[in-house]
Design a protein around this motif. Structure first.
Motif, PDB file in Angstrom:
ATOM      1  N   SER A   1     -14.289 -40.013  12.696  1.00  0.00           N
ATOM      2  CA  SER A   1     -14.708 -41.187  11.919  1.00  0.00           C
ATOM      3  C   SER A   1     -13.505 -41.857  11.267  1.00  0.00           C
ATOM      4  CB  SER A   1     -15.758 -40.818  10.869  1.00  0.00           C
ATOM      5  OG  SER A   1     -15.202 -39.967   9.896  1.00  0.00           O
ATOM      6  N   CYS A   2     -12.518 -41.083  10.869  1.00  0.00           N
ATOM      7  CA  CYS A   2     -11.292 -41.660  10.297  1.00  0.00           C
ATOM      8  C   CYS A   2     -10.492 -42.407  11.359  1.00  0.00           C
ATOM      9  CB  CYS A   2     -10.411 -40.583   9.666  1.00  0.00           C
ATOM     10  SG  CYS A   2     -11.116 -39.904   8.159  1.00  0.00           S
ATOM     11  N   VAL A   3     -10.462 -41.867  12.571  1.00  0.00           N
ATOM     12  CA  VAL A   3      -9.695 -42.494  13.644  1.00  0.00           C
ATOM     13  C   VAL A   3     -10.310 -43.824  14.043  1.00  0.00           C
ATOM     14  CG1 VAL A   3      -9.086 -42.286  16.089  1.00  0.00           C
ATOM     15  CG2 VAL A   3      -8.742 -40.356  14.549  1.00  0.00           C
ATOM     16  N   PHE A   4     -11.654 -43.889  14.120  1.00  0.00           N
ATOM     17  CA  PHE A   4     -12.315 -45.100  14.603  1.00  0.00           C
ATOM     18  C   PHE A   4     -12.651 -46.098  13.501  1.00  0.00           C
ATOM     19  CE2 PHE A   4     -13.230 -42.058  18.045  1.00  0.00           C
ATOM     20  CZ  PHE A   4     -12.618 -42.759  19.067  1.00  0.00           C
ATOM     21  N   ALA A   5     -12.550 -45.711  12.262  1.00  0.00           N
ATOM     22  CA  ALA A   5     -12.840 -46.647  11.173  1.00  0.00           C
ATOM     23  C   ALA A   5     -11.723 -47.686  11.084  1.00  0.00           C
ATOM     24  CB  ALA A   5     -12.951 -45.889   9.849  1.00  0.00           C
ATOM     25  N   GLN A   6     -12.142 -48.935  10.907  1.00  0.00           N
ATOM     26  CA  GLN A   6     -11.148 -49.996  10.766  1.00  0.00           C
ATOM     27  C   GLN A   6     -10.508 -49.886   9.391  1.00  0.00           C
ATOM     28  OE1 GLN A   6     -12.683 -53.912  11.332  1.00  0.00           O
ATOM     29  NE2 GLN A   6     -10.867 -54.866  10.505  1.00  0.00           N
ATOM     30  N   ALA A   7      -9.202 -50.017   9.377  1.00  0.00           N
ATOM     31  CA  ALA A   7      -8.491 -49.963   8.099  1.00  0.00           C
ATOM     32  C   ALA A   7      -8.871 -51.184   7.272  1.00  0.00           C
ATOM     33  CB  ALA A   7      -6.992 -49.925   8.344  1.00  0.00           C
ATOM     34  N   THR A   8      -9.197 -50.957   6.020  1.00  0.00           N
ATOM     35  CA  THR A   8      -9.533 -52.045   5.125  1.00  0.00           C
ATOM     36  C   THR A   8      -8.243 -52.636   4.577  1.00  0.00           C
ATOM     37  OG1 THR A   8     -11.554 -50.888   4.508  1.00  0.00           O
ATOM     38  CG2 THR A   8     -10.819 -52.636   3.038  1.00  0.00           C
ATOM     39  N   PRO A   9      -8.064 -53.962   4.686  1.00  0.00           N
ATOM     40  CA  PRO A   9      -6.834 -54.551   4.174  1.00  0.00           C
ATOM     41  C   PRO A   9      -6.722 -54.380   2.663  1.00  0.00           C
ATOM     42  CG  PRO A   9      -8.332 -56.259   4.989  1.00  0.00           C
ATOM     43  CD  PRO A   9      -8.966 -54.946   5.267  1.00  0.00           C
TER      44      PRO A   9
ATOM     45  N   TYR B   1      -8.461 -58.968   8.782  1.00  0.00           N
ATOM     46  CA  TYR B   1      -9.517 -58.029   9.170  1.00  0.00           C
ATOM     47  C   TYR B   1     -10.256 -58.590  10.381  1.00  0.00           C
ATOM     48  CZ  TYR B   1     -13.070 -61.063   7.049  1.00  0.00           C
ATOM     49  OH  TYR B   1     -13.878 -62.127   6.755  1.00  0.00           O
ATOM     50  N   GLU B   2     -10.814 -57.687  11.162  1.00  0.00           N
ATOM     51  CA  GLU B   2     -11.604 -58.098  12.319  1.00  0.00           C
ATOM     52  C   GLU B   2     -13.038 -58.327  11.860  1.00  0.00           C
ATOM     53  OE1 GLU B   2     -12.619 -56.607  16.827  1.00  0.00           O
ATOM     54  OE2 GLU B   2     -10.917 -55.719  15.753  1.00  0.00           O
ATOM     55  N   VAL B   3     -13.577 -59.475  12.202  1.00  0.00           N
ATOM     56  CA  VAL B   3     -14.920 -59.848  11.766  1.00  0.00           C
ATOM     57  C   VAL B   3     -15.946 -58.990  12.496  1.00  0.00           C
ATOM     58  CG1 VAL B   3     -16.588 -61.754  11.635  1.00  0.00           C
ATOM     59  CG2 VAL B   3     -14.132 -62.211  11.351  1.00  0.00           C
ATOM     60  N   PRO B   4     -16.881 -58.381  11.752  1.00  0.00           N
ATOM     61  CA  PRO B   4     -17.898 -57.535  12.391  1.00  0.00           C
ATOM     62  C   PRO B   4     -18.833 -58.348  13.292  1.00  0.00           C
ATOM     63  CG  PRO B   4     -18.074 -57.451   9.969  1.00  0.00           C
ATOM     64  CD  PRO B   4     -16.996 -58.413  10.311  1.00  0.00           C
ATOM     65  N   GLN B   5     -19.393 -57.695  14.282  1.00  0.00           N
ATOM     66  CA  GLN B   5     -20.236 -58.360  15.280  1.00  0.00           C
ATOM     67  C   GLN B   5     -21.422 -59.092  14.649  1.00  0.00           C
ATOM     68  OE1 GLN B   5     -19.538 -58.751  18.638  1.00  0.00           O
ATOM     69  NE2 GLN B   5     -21.199 -60.217  18.430  1.00  0.00           N
ATOM     70  N   ASN B   6     -22.058 -58.503  13.637  1.00  0.00           N
ATOM     71  CA  ASN B   6     -23.220 -59.171  13.026  1.00  0.00           C
ATOM     72  C   ASN B   6     -22.812 -60.500  12.368  1.00  0.00           C
ATOM     73  OD1 ASN B   6     -21.866 -57.786  10.954  1.00  0.00           O
ATOM     74  ND2 ASN B   6     -23.729 -57.540   9.753  1.00  0.00           N
ATOM     75  N   THR B   7     -21.607 -60.551  11.805  1.00  0.00           N
ATOM     76  CA  THR B   7     -21.126 -61.802  11.200  1.00  0.00           C
ATOM     77  C   THR B   7     -20.766 -62.816  12.277  1.00  0.00           C
ATOM     78  OG1 THR B   7     -20.277 -60.538   9.322  1.00  0.00           O
ATOM     79  CG2 THR B   7     -19.457 -62.781   9.574  1.00  0.00           C
ATOM     80  N   ILE B   8     -20.177 -62.348  13.376  1.00  0.00           N
ATOM     81  CA  ILE B   8     -19.865 -63.234  14.504  1.00  0.00           C
ATOM     82  C   ILE B   8     -21.150 -63.895  15.003  1.00  0.00           C
ATOM     83  CG2 ILE B   8     -19.085 -63.297  16.910  1.00  0.00           C
ATOM     84  CD1 ILE B   8     -17.128 -60.992  16.135  1.00  0.00           C
ATOM     85  N   THR B   9     -22.217 -63.109  15.113  1.00  0.00           N
ATOM     86  CA  THR B   9     -23.513 -63.626  15.560  1.00  0.00           C
ATOM     87  C   THR B   9     -24.039 -64.670  14.581  1.00  0.00           C
ATOM     88  OG1 THR B   9     -24.000 -61.520  16.639  1.00  0.00           O
ATOM     89  CG2 THR B   9     -25.871 -62.971  16.203  1.00  0.00           C
ATOM     90  N   GLN B  10     -23.931 -64.396  13.275  1.00  0.00           N
ATOM     91  CA  GLN B  10     -24.370 -65.372  12.266  1.00  0.00           C
ATOM     92  C   GLN B  10     -23.551 -66.653  12.358  1.00  0.00           C
ATOM     93  OE1 GLN B  10     -23.945 -63.222   8.606  1.00  0.00           O
ATOM     94  NE2 GLN B  10     -25.908 -62.168   8.822  1.00  0.00           N
ATOM     95  N   PHE B  11     -22.233 -66.520  12.512  1.00  0.00           N
ATOM     96  CA  PHE B  11     -21.373 -67.694  12.656  1.00  0.00           C
ATOM     97  C   PHE B  11     -21.804 -68.533  13.861  1.00  0.00           C
ATOM     98  CE2 PHE B  11     -17.259 -65.946  10.488  1.00  0.00           C
ATOM     99  CZ  PHE B  11     -17.804 -66.210   9.240  1.00  0.00           C
ATOM    100  N   LYS B  12     -22.062 -67.880  14.989  1.00  0.00           N
ATOM    101  CA  LYS B  12     -22.420 -68.610  16.208  1.00  0.00           C
ATOM    102  C   LYS B  12     -23.713 -69.385  16.030  1.00  0.00           C
ATOM    103  CE  LYS B  12     -19.739 -66.141  19.584  1.00  0.00           C
ATOM    104  NZ  LYS B  12     -19.666 -65.431  20.834  1.00  0.00           N
ATOM    105  N   ARG B  13     -24.618 -68.864  15.227  1.00  0.00           N
ATOM    106  CA  ARG B  13     -25.880 -69.574  14.962  1.00  0.00           C
ATOM    107  C   ARG B  13     -25.632 -70.894  14.241  1.00  0.00           C
ATOM    108  NH1 ARG B  13     -28.749 -64.261  12.991  1.00  0.00           N
ATOM    109  NH2 ARG B  13     -29.332 -63.399  15.001  1.00  0.00           N
TER     110      ARG B  13
END
Length: 195
Positions: free
Chosen positions: A15-23, A130-142
């Motif tokens: 979980s530490c390896v795959f967690a995105q580092a928080t800026p 930071y990399e935008v999470p998929q759920n936010t990308i979907t909201q943006f596209k709407r």
């Protein structure tokens, strides 16, 4: 018991390896990283050169599609005399493509350097990306905000709302780092930090 401990250790490590580092951004009294970028007029802008003239207010913004960002850049432009009176240069940095920076300049009237953060070099150096999470990308596209088109190769990356004041010795003397994209430091607060 050993197997449970091993299993827990495995999950903790993975979980530490795959967690995105928080800026976390640059901290007060740290040395600002030098950077170079191209502004809205095609000029090469380098931090080291700007600091020879005086302090720099460095602002990271998300894009011309963000009303909060464009409103803040307009406030900075409207108050530019207060900064120049203190021999201070305002610089804005964004992951949006140069043609979209042109739209930002049109909306805000910005005459200060607005830089395209090519390959996210500046935002990564200042640890605001930071990399935008998929759920936010979907909201943006709407709402017809397609970051992959707006940012080009910079893709689905945005900066945290961050503003720094860097003194002539390249020291960060002011830091505003906020995960809430609606919040910005006031112009009065920024000007009060300039000597």
């Amino acid at each position: 018991m050993k197997q449970i401990a091993l299993l827990l250790s495995f999950f903790l490590v993975t979980s530490c390896v795959f967690a995105q580092a928080t800026p976390e951004g640059m901290f007060l009294n740290s040395k600002a990283k030098d950077f170079k970028g191209t502004d809205q007029n095609g000029n090469s802008v380098r931090l080291k050169d700007l600091l020879k003239k005086g302090p720099v207010v460095l602002v990271f913004y998300r894009g011309n599609w963000s009303i909060h960002c464009t409103r803040y850049l307009k406030q900075l432009q409207d108050s530019l005399d207060a900064f120049t009176a203190k021999k201070t240069t305002v610089v804005a940095v964004s992951p949006e493509l140069p043609e979209n920076i042109t739209k930002t300049v049109e909306k805000t009237g910005a005459t200060f350097p607005v830089l395209y953060d090519e390959e996210l070099k500046i935002s990564k150096a200042y640890d605001v990306n930071y990399e935008v999470p998929q759920n936010t990308i979907t909201q943006f596209k709407r709402t017809n905000i397609n970051l992959d088109e707006i940012n080009g190769k910079n893709g689905f990356n945005l900066p945290v709302t961050a503003t720094y004041i860097i003194d002539k010795e390249s020291t960060v003397i002011y830091r505003f780092f906020q995960n809430d994209y609606k919040k910005r430091p006031t112009i009065t607060e920024l000007v009060s930090k300039l000597k």
